[in-house]
Design a protein around this motif. Sequence first.
Motif, PDB file in Angstrom:
ATOM      1  N   GLU A  55     -56.909 -60.393 -43.448  1.00 29.00           N
ATOM      2  CA  GLU A  55     -58.186 -60.917 -42.959  1.00 29.00           C
ATOM      3  C   GLU A  55     -58.149 -61.292 -41.481  1.00 29.00           C
ATOM      4  O   GLU A  55     -59.157 -61.741 -40.926  1.00 29.00           O
ATOM      5  N   GLY A  56     -56.988 -61.181 -40.855  1.00 32.56           N
ATOM      6  CA  GLY A  56     -56.881 -61.464 -39.427  1.00 32.56           C
ATOM      7  C   GLY A  56     -56.773 -62.941 -39.094  1.00 32.56           C
ATOM      8  O   GLY A  56     -56.977 -63.331 -37.939  1.00 32.56           O
ATOM      9  N   LEU A  57     -56.429 -63.770 -40.069  1.00 36.37           N
ATOM     10  CA  LEU A  57     -56.300 -65.207 -39.818  1.00 36.37           C
ATOM     11  C   LEU A  57     -54.890 -65.576 -39.358  1.00 36.37           C
ATOM     12  O   LEU A  57     -54.690 -66.613 -38.716  1.00 36.37           O
ATOM     13  N   ILE A  58     -53.920 -64.745 -39.708  1.00 37.37           N
ATOM     14  CA  ILE A  58     -52.565 -64.853 -39.180  1.00 37.37           C
ATOM     15  C   ILE A  58     -52.163 -63.447 -38.749  1.00 37.37           C
ATOM     16  O   ILE A  58     -52.742 -62.458 -39.201  1.00 37.37           O
ATOM     17  N   ALA A  59     -51.188 -63.387 -37.857  1.00 39.89           N
ATOM     18  CA  ALA A  59     -50.724 -62.091 -37.369  1.00 39.89           C
ATOM     19  C   ALA A  59     -49.205 -62.057 -37.429  1.00 39.89           C
ATOM     20  O   ALA A  59     -48.543 -63.102 -37.382  1.00 39.89           O
ATOM     21  N   VAL A  60     -48.671 -60.859 -37.538  1.00 37.11           N
ATOM     22  CA  VAL A  60     -47.219 -60.693 -37.542  1.00 37.11           C
ATOM     23  C   VAL A  60     -46.714 -60.940 -36.124  1.00 37.11           C
ATOM     24  O   VAL A  60     -47.169 -60.329 -35.168  1.00 37.11           O
ATOM     25  N   GLU A  61     -45.795 -61.853 -36.002  1.00 38.08           N
ATOM     26  CA  GLU A  61     -45.156 -62.172 -34.722  1.00 38.08           C
ATOM     27  C   GLU A  61     -43.990 -61.224 -34.491  1.00 38.08           C
ATOM     28  O   GLU A  61     -43.700 -60.838 -33.379  1.00 38.08           O
ATOM     29  N   GLY A  62     -43.327 -60.887 -35.594  1.00 38.33           N
ATOM     30  CA  GLY A  62     -42.189 -59.980 -35.480  1.00 38.33           C
ATOM     31  C   GLY A  62     -41.571 -59.739 -36.838  1.00 38.33           C
ATOM     32  O   GLY A  62     -41.833 -60.451 -37.803  1.00 38.33           O
ATOM     33  N   VAL A  63     -40.757 -58.718 -36.898  1.00 35.20           N
ATOM     34  CA  VAL A  63     -40.003 -58.396 -38.102  1.00 35.20           C
ATOM     35  C   VAL A  63     -38.565 -58.249 -37.659  1.00 35.20           C
ATOM     36  O   VAL A  63     -38.267 -57.526 -36.712  1.00 35.20           O
ATOM     37  N   GLY A  64     -37.681 -58.956 -38.307  1.00 41.06           N
ATOM     38  CA  GLY A  64     -36.288 -58.893 -37.894  1.00 41.06           C
ATOM     39  C   GLY A  64     -35.355 -59.175 -39.035  1.00 41.06           C
ATOM     40  O   GLY A  64     -35.754 -59.608 -40.112  1.00 41.06           O
ATOM     41  N   GLN A  65     -34.110 -58.912 -38.754  1.00 41.74           N
ATOM     42  CA  GLN A  65     -33.069 -59.116 -39.756  1.00 41.74           C
ATOM     43  C   GLN A  65     -31.980 -59.950 -39.110  1.00 41.74           C
ATOM     44  O   GLN A  65     -31.563 -59.685 -37.982  1.00 41.74           O
ATOM     45  N   ASP A  66     -31.526 -60.962 -39.808  1.00 41.21           N
ATOM     46  CA  ASP A  66     -30.475 -61.840 -39.319  1.00 41.21           C
ATOM     47  C   ASP A  66     -29.229 -61.589 -40.145  1.00 41.21           C
ATOM     48  O   ASP A  66     -29.160 -61.992 -41.307  1.00 41.21           O
ATOM     49  N   GLY A  67     -28.268 -60.895 -39.564  1.00 43.06           N
ATOM     50  CA  GLY A  67     -27.027 -60.580 -40.276  1.00 43.06           C
ATOM     51  C   GLY A  67     -27.301 -59.706 -41.489  1.00 43.06           C
ATOM     52  O   GLY A  67     -28.039 -58.725 -41.410  1.00 43.06           O
ATOM     53  N   ALA A  68     -26.732 -60.098 -42.624  1.00 47.05           N
ATOM     54  CA  ALA A  68     -26.887 -59.320 -43.858  1.00 47.05           C
ATOM     55  C   ALA A  68     -28.115 -59.738 -44.656  1.00 47.05           C
ATOM     56  O   ALA A  68     -28.373 -59.184 -45.724  1.00 47.05           O
ATOM     57  N   ARG A  69     -28.878 -60.692 -44.134  1.00 46.34           N
ATOM     58  CA  ARG A  69     -30.076 -61.139 -44.848  1.00 46.34           C
ATOM     59  C   ARG A  69     -31.110 -60.024 -44.878  1.00 46.34           C
ATOM     60  O   ARG A  69     -31.135 -59.166 -44.002  1.00 46.34           O
ATOM     61  N   PRO A  70     -32.014 -60.094 -45.850  1.00 42.56           N
ATOM     62  CA  PRO A  70     -33.084 -59.094 -45.891  1.00 42.56           C
ATOM     63  C   PRO A  70     -33.991 -59.226 -44.668  1.00 42.56           C
ATOM     64  O   PRO A  70     -34.063 -60.278 -44.043  1.00 42.56           O
ATOM     65  N   GLU A  71     -34.685 -58.175 -44.363  1.00 39.73           N
ATOM     66  CA  GLU A  71     -35.635 -58.177 -43.261  1.00 39.73           C
ATOM     67  C   GLU A  71     -36.734 -59.193 -43.538  1.00 39.73           C
ATOM     68  O   GLU A  71     -37.227 -59.292 -44.654  1.00 39.73           O
ATOM     69  N   ARG A  72     -37.096 -59.937 -42.489  1.00 42.50           N
ATOM     70  CA  ARG A  72     -38.110 -60.976 -42.649  1.00 42.50           C
ATOM     71  C   ARG A  72     -39.228 -60.788 -41.630  1.00 42.50           C
ATOM     72  O   ARG A  72     -38.982 -60.437 -40.483  1.00 42.50           O
ATOM     73  N   THR A  73     -40.432 -61.099 -42.080  1.00 44.66           N
ATOM     74  CA  THR A  73     -41.596 -61.046 -41.216  1.00 44.66           C
ATOM     75  C   THR A  73     -41.946 -62.461 -40.798  1.00 44.66           C
ATOM     76  O   THR A  73     -41.982 -63.369 -41.634  1.00 44.66           O
ATOM     77  N   SER A  74     -42.192 -62.673 -39.520  1.00 45.63           N
ATOM     78  CA  SER A  74     -42.645 -63.986 -39.059  1.00 45.63           C
ATOM     79  C   SER A  74     -44.112 -63.884 -38.642  1.00 45.63           C
ATOM     80  O   SER A  74     -44.571 -62.842 -38.177  1.00 45.63           O
ATOM     81  N   TYR A  75     -44.822 -64.992 -38.850  1.00 47.72           N
ATOM     82  CA  TYR A  75     -46.269 -65.028 -38.646  1.00 47.72           C
ATOM     83  C   TYR A  75     -46.640 -66.097 -37.629  1.00 47.72           C
ATOM     84  O   TYR A  75     -45.928 -67.085 -37.450  1.00 47.72           O
ATOM     85  N   ARG A  76     -47.799 -65.908 -37.018  1.00 47.02           N
ATOM     86  CA  ARG A  76     -48.410 -66.904 -36.146  1.00 47.02           C
ATOM     87  C   ARG A  76     -49.907 -66.922 -36.444  1.00 47.02           C
ATOM     88  O   ARG A  76     -50.455 -65.972 -36.985  1.00 47.02           O
ATOM     89  N   MET A  77     -50.551 -68.015 -36.056  1.00 45.57           N
ATOM     90  CA  MET A  77     -52.000 -68.146 -36.254  1.00 45.57           C
ATOM     91  C   MET A  77     -52.739 -67.297 -35.231  1.00 45.57           C
ATOM     92  O   MET A  77     -52.278 -67.132 -34.105  1.00 45.57           O
ATOM     93  N   THR A  78     -53.883 -66.807 -35.633  1.00 40.24           N
ATOM     94  CA  THR A  78     -54.798 -66.150 -34.697  1.00 40.24           C
ATOM     95  C   THR A  78     -55.886 -67.164 -34.343  1.00 40.24           C
ATOM     96  O   THR A  78     -56.050 -68.179 -35.052  1.00 40.24           O
TER      97      THR A  78
END
Length: 193
Positions: A55-78
Amino acid sequence: MGVPTTRMLVLAVVRMLQPVHGYDVRRELLSWHADEWANAKPGSIYGALNTLQREGLIAVEGVGQDGARPERTSYRMTPEGEKTLDDMIRESLWSTEQPKHPYYATIALFPQADRDEVVAALRGRIVKFEADLIRLERDVRRILAGSGNPLEAAPYHVADNLQLVAEHTRADLEWSRKTLRRIESGELDVWGG
């Protein structure tokens, strides 16, 4: 109609901790016990994140992986998310709508249930509410003893929320005790007996 609670809470946590991973939104809300008082279950939290992004109320800030952890998406407010959250909080703050307690219907149906089962259930409710109050009061003390910084511990406002939950629990406990006494004394006899 009330404000969708999980949606509002997820937006608020994204605002508070942004940029933030979905896992951290979930962890924060669970530390507030939102799964108990707002029915904000882990699946609904992730579902809300997906819907809010769509709905465009939050946006993806980035997608990254830290070591052997699964890939994670970070969000920010629009900006639209900021406006929507402010509107939701304002509507909720001014609302005087009482929650629709599922037990209300059960009380109306006491005459349809076996008297002994009603008495046993009320006794069970009393024990459960007494235990809940002990846990809630312990959690309030623990939160107030912490830093209040949401990056380190449950924020202080969560203690206020748990105090409100405790007050509702205390009222339900007192109602259950009083109703049990009325049934056992014969003052409340909806079974015709």
